[in-house]
Scaffold this motif. Structure first.
Motif, PDB file in Angstrom:
ATOM      1  N   GLY A 338      18.356 -12.956   7.933  1.00 32.56           N
ATOM      2  CA  GLY A 338      19.192 -11.786   7.712  1.00 32.56           C
ATOM      3  C   GLY A 338      18.825 -10.620   8.589  1.00 32.56           C
ATOM      4  O   GLY A 338      17.942  -9.830   8.261  1.00 32.56           O
ATOM      5  N   GLY A 339      19.489 -10.507   9.751  1.00 32.33           N
ATOM      6  CA  GLY A 339      19.328  -9.340  10.602  1.00 32.33           C
ATOM      7  C   GLY A 339      17.919  -9.159  11.120  1.00 32.33           C
ATOM      8  O   GLY A 339      17.167 -10.097  11.321  1.00 32.33           O
ATOM      9  N   ALA A 340      17.549  -7.896  11.334  1.00 34.25           N
ATOM     10  CA  ALA A 340      16.237  -7.581  11.895  1.00 34.25           C
ATOM     11  C   ALA A 340      15.143  -7.763  10.846  1.00 34.25           C
ATOM     12  O   ALA A 340      15.398  -7.825   9.650  1.00 34.25           O
ATOM     13  CB  ALA A 340      16.226  -6.154  12.428  1.00 34.25           C
ATOM     14  N   GLY A 341      13.911  -7.838  11.334  1.00 30.04           N
ATOM     15  CA  GLY A 341      12.777  -7.929  10.442  1.00 30.04           C
ATOM     16  C   GLY A 341      12.636  -6.679   9.593  1.00 30.04           C
ATOM     17  O   GLY A 341      12.818  -5.564  10.065  1.00 30.04           O
ATOM     18  N   SER A 342      12.324  -6.862   8.317  1.00 26.67           N
ATOM     19  CA  SER A 342      12.128  -5.742   7.401  1.00 26.67           C
ATOM     20  C   SER A 342      11.001  -6.119   6.449  1.00 26.67           C
ATOM     21  O   SER A 342      10.299  -7.115   6.663  1.00 26.67           O
ATOM     22  CB  SER A 342      13.425  -5.428   6.649  1.00 26.67           C
ATOM     23  N   SER A 343      10.802  -5.336   5.400  1.00 31.64           N
ATOM     24  CA  SER A 343       9.731  -5.647   4.464  1.00 31.64           C
ATOM     25  C   SER A 343      10.044  -5.064   3.096  1.00 31.64           C
ATOM     26  O   SER A 343      10.856  -4.143   2.966  1.00 31.64           O
ATOM     27  CB  SER A 343       8.388  -5.110   4.971  1.00 31.64           C
ATOM     28  N   VAL A 344       9.384  -5.612   2.064  1.00 28.06           N
ATOM     29  CA  VAL A 344       9.447  -5.086   0.714  1.00 28.06           C
ATOM     30  C   VAL A 344       8.021  -4.899   0.209  1.00 28.06           C
ATOM     31  O   VAL A 344       7.084  -5.562   0.671  1.00 28.06           O
ATOM     32  CB  VAL A 344      10.236  -6.007  -0.246  1.00 28.06           C
ATOM     33  N   SER A 345       7.848  -3.995  -0.733  1.00 33.47           N
ATOM     34  CA  SER A 345       6.531  -3.718  -1.293  1.00 33.47           C
ATOM     35  C   SER A 345       6.248  -4.653  -2.465  1.00 33.47           C
ATOM     36  O   SER A 345       7.124  -4.894  -3.308  1.00 33.47           O
ATOM     37  CB  SER A 345       6.451  -2.262  -1.756  1.00 33.47           C
ATOM     38  N   VAL A 346       5.035  -5.173  -2.495  1.00 33.10           N
ATOM     39  CA  VAL A 346       4.592  -6.029  -3.595  1.00 33.10           C
ATOM     40  C   VAL A 346       3.619  -5.221  -4.450  1.00 33.10           C
ATOM     41  O   VAL A 346       2.632  -4.671  -3.934  1.00 33.10           O
ATOM     42  CB  VAL A 346       3.915  -7.306  -3.068  1.00 33.10           C
ATOM     43  N   ALA A 347       3.886  -5.137  -5.742  1.00 30.98           N
ATOM     44  CA  ALA A 347       3.104  -4.286  -6.643  1.00 30.98           C
ATOM     45  C   ALA A 347       1.639  -4.695  -6.688  1.00 30.98           C
ATOM     46  O   ALA A 347       1.290  -5.874  -6.588  1.00 30.98           O
ATOM     47  CB  ALA A 347       3.697  -4.331  -8.047  1.00 30.98           C
ATOM     48  N   SER A 348       0.778  -3.707  -6.874  1.00 30.18           N
ATOM     49  CA  SER A 348      -0.655  -3.937  -6.983  1.00 30.18           C
ATOM     50  C   SER A 348      -0.994  -4.738  -8.245  1.00 30.18           C
ATOM     51  O   SER A 348      -0.315  -4.638  -9.275  1.00 30.18           O
ATOM     52  CB  SER A 348      -1.389  -2.590  -7.028  1.00 30.18           C
ATOM     53  N   ALA A 349      -2.077  -5.508  -8.162  1.00 29.30           N
ATOM     54  CA  ALA A 349      -2.588  -6.194  -9.344  1.00 29.30           C
ATOM     55  C   ALA A 349      -3.372  -5.245 -10.235  1.00 29.30           C
ATOM     56  O   ALA A 349      -3.776  -5.617 -11.347  1.00 29.30           O
ATOM     57  CB  ALA A 349      -3.477  -7.366  -8.932  1.00 29.30           C
ATOM     58  N   GLY A 350      -3.609  -4.017  -9.747  1.00 28.23           N
ATOM     59  CA  GLY A 350      -4.292  -3.011 -10.549  1.00 28.23           C
ATOM     60  C   GLY A 350      -5.722  -3.366 -10.898  1.00 28.23           C
ATOM     61  O   GLY A 350      -6.256  -2.904 -11.914  1.00 28.23           O
TER      62      GLY A 350
END
Length: 477
Positions: A338-350
């Motif tokens: 899907g289109g250009a490279g992007s990213s999403v944030s993965v929540a911390s394990a805390g």
């Protein structure tokens, strides 16, 4: 055109090639495009652009992304080659000419600063099908300039391995196919393979494994020629082949390289295609024997591109073992790149331990999937980065629901990947091994595939590459 990493071709190529022609005083009018992308008997057209559109408009944003500046974000300066220009999205540097050509024009301002254009396909999955052949081709005319006026001109039509996007430091291992390079207005086309390690290595980096020859008939500068590259997986050993106007002039066979080098450049999602005109850099400097461009170099001579096309022939269309790649896309979609490279944030394990237990995962799903299990196993390549965080680890679970009824008959959880505390993408693959698996594979009939990614350990959030970066290959045909 290693816009990819370490400087290359510092060694001058044979000085016999540096027989420069006389200065051309005026730019000739651009020849018209031939027309539509040709039909090749026995081949299936997979993708193409013939650059139709109004004069002065940019190339299709659905097909291409435009590179800007002097490097990729976080990548090597001067695009890794020592070239001197800055790439822009100005129509003065990059635009359609209104007659069916793309025009990439290097310009120099009053202060001596050069600008030019560079584009790359949004798709990064051009790959020979298992048992078949891939063909990349462009009909183009390199800048019509020769002699001292051409010193530093470096037009190119080439392809880079998809894992380069988002990493920018893994060249040449991911592979580079230079379908057409030309420097300093010489009547010669160079075709080059880059692979392995640099300097040296199995591909003699930073020069690569290459060959060159004059353009057939008319010079490369004075007319359009057709430049083609084939990746052939229908023969053993596999072959890579370079052509100009249908005439073979270079080839590399799989058995010329060690198995690891070949696998690193062929066993990923595929390649993206690039078109650009650089000014100066290791290759033109090496051929000239001195720095380029010079005060005698004349700006404003464009490369004209009639079309770019990709075909395949034969083969089953899927990889042996793992199937076709499904990319992790924003919005929780699992599907085509899907289109250009992007990213999403993965929540911390805390600071807690969620090894084997999804915790606030990023989830991606493909629905209505039908296919026969081929007896293979799941494969994946996830782009992950935790920045400077210490002791973070991402984990993935891949689940299969054969009929879409929510039963999830096969669930695979893989050993988590401990990211290093150095900013930059790392690759988390199935090589980490299965942590656990339940159920069994079976044929999919309107089924679903789900990918969940979370931080199993650590106290910081992390990034997961999406768009055309992270993918899974499911073992179905």
């Amino acid at each position: 055109m290693s816009g990819s990493a370490a400087l290359r071709r510092v060694t001058p190529l044979a000085t016999a090639f540096v027989v420069l022609l006389g200065l051309v005083a005026a730019l000739l009018a651009a020849p018209p495009a031939r027309g539509a992308v040709p039909s090749l008997p026995g081949w299936t057209l997979q993708w193409s652009d013939d650059f139709t559109g109004p004069s002065g408009s940019l190339p299709s944003s659905a097909n291409w992304q435009i590179d800007i500046g002097r490097s990729y974000p976080g990548g090597p300066d001067a695009w890794g080659t020592g070239e001197v220009q800055t790439y822009t999205d100005s129509p003065a540097n990059l635009s359609l000419d209104g007659t069916g050509n793309l025009r990439i024009t290097p310009l120099r301002d009053a202060a001596g600063n050069w600008t030019s254009g560079r584009i790359e396909t949004r798709r990064a999955d051009f790959k020979a099908p298992a048992g078949g052949v891939l063909r990349m081709e462009s009909r183009l005319q390199v800048p019509n300039v020769t002699g001292a006026a051409a010193l530093g001109y470096w037009p190119a039509f080439w392809a880079l391995g998809s894992p380069y996007r988002g990493n920018y430091w893994n060249w040449p291992g991911i592979g580079e196919f230079d379908v057409m390079e030309n420097v300093n207005g010489i009547n010669s086309v160079w075709g080059v393979l880059h692979c392995g390690t640099a300097p040296g290595g199995p591909c003699n980096e930073s020069n690569g494994l290459g060959a060159s020859r004059p353009c057939p008939g008319s010079t490369c500068q004075s007319a359009f020629h057709t430049y083609s590259f084939e990746w052939d997986r229908s023969v053993s050993p596999n072959q890579l082949r370079w052509y100009v106007d249908g005439q073979l002039y270079h080839s590399v066979a799989q058995n010329q390289l060690d198995a690891t080098t070949w696998a690193n450049m062929t066993e990923h999602a595929g390649y993206f295609i690039l078109l650009n005109v650089a000014m100066g850099g290791a290759f033109p400097d090496g051929v000239a024997g001195h720095a380029t461009p010079t005060a005698s170099t004349v700006p404003g001579r464009p490369m004209l591109v009639d079309y770019v096309a990709v075909w395949t022939r034969g083969g089953g269309g899927t990889e042996p073992g793992p199937g076709a790649p499904l990319y992790l896309r924003e919005g929780g979609v699992l599907g085509a790149a899907g289109g250009a490279g992007s990213s999403v944030s993965v929540a911390s394990a805390g600071g807690a331990n969620y090894d084997g237990v999804p915790h606030q995962p990023q989830t991606f799903t493909a629905s209505n999937v039908t296919g026969a299990w081929n007896g293979g196993a799941t494969a994946f390549d996830l782009f992950v980065d935790a920045g400077t965080a210490i002791a973070n680890g991402q984990q993935v679970r891949v689940s299969y629901d054969r009929t879409g009824d929510g039963s999830w008959e096969r669930v695979e959880t893989y050993t988590y990947f401990a990211t290093d505390p150095v900013p930059g993408w790392e690759h988390y693959t199935q090589a980490r091994g299965l942590r656990s698996a339940t159920g069994s594979h079976g044929d999919l009939a309107g089924g679903r595939v789900r990918v969940e990614v979370w931080n199993a350990i650590g106290g910081a959030s992390s990034l997961l590459g999406t768009g055309n970066r992270s993918f899974v290959r499911i073992p179905y045909e």
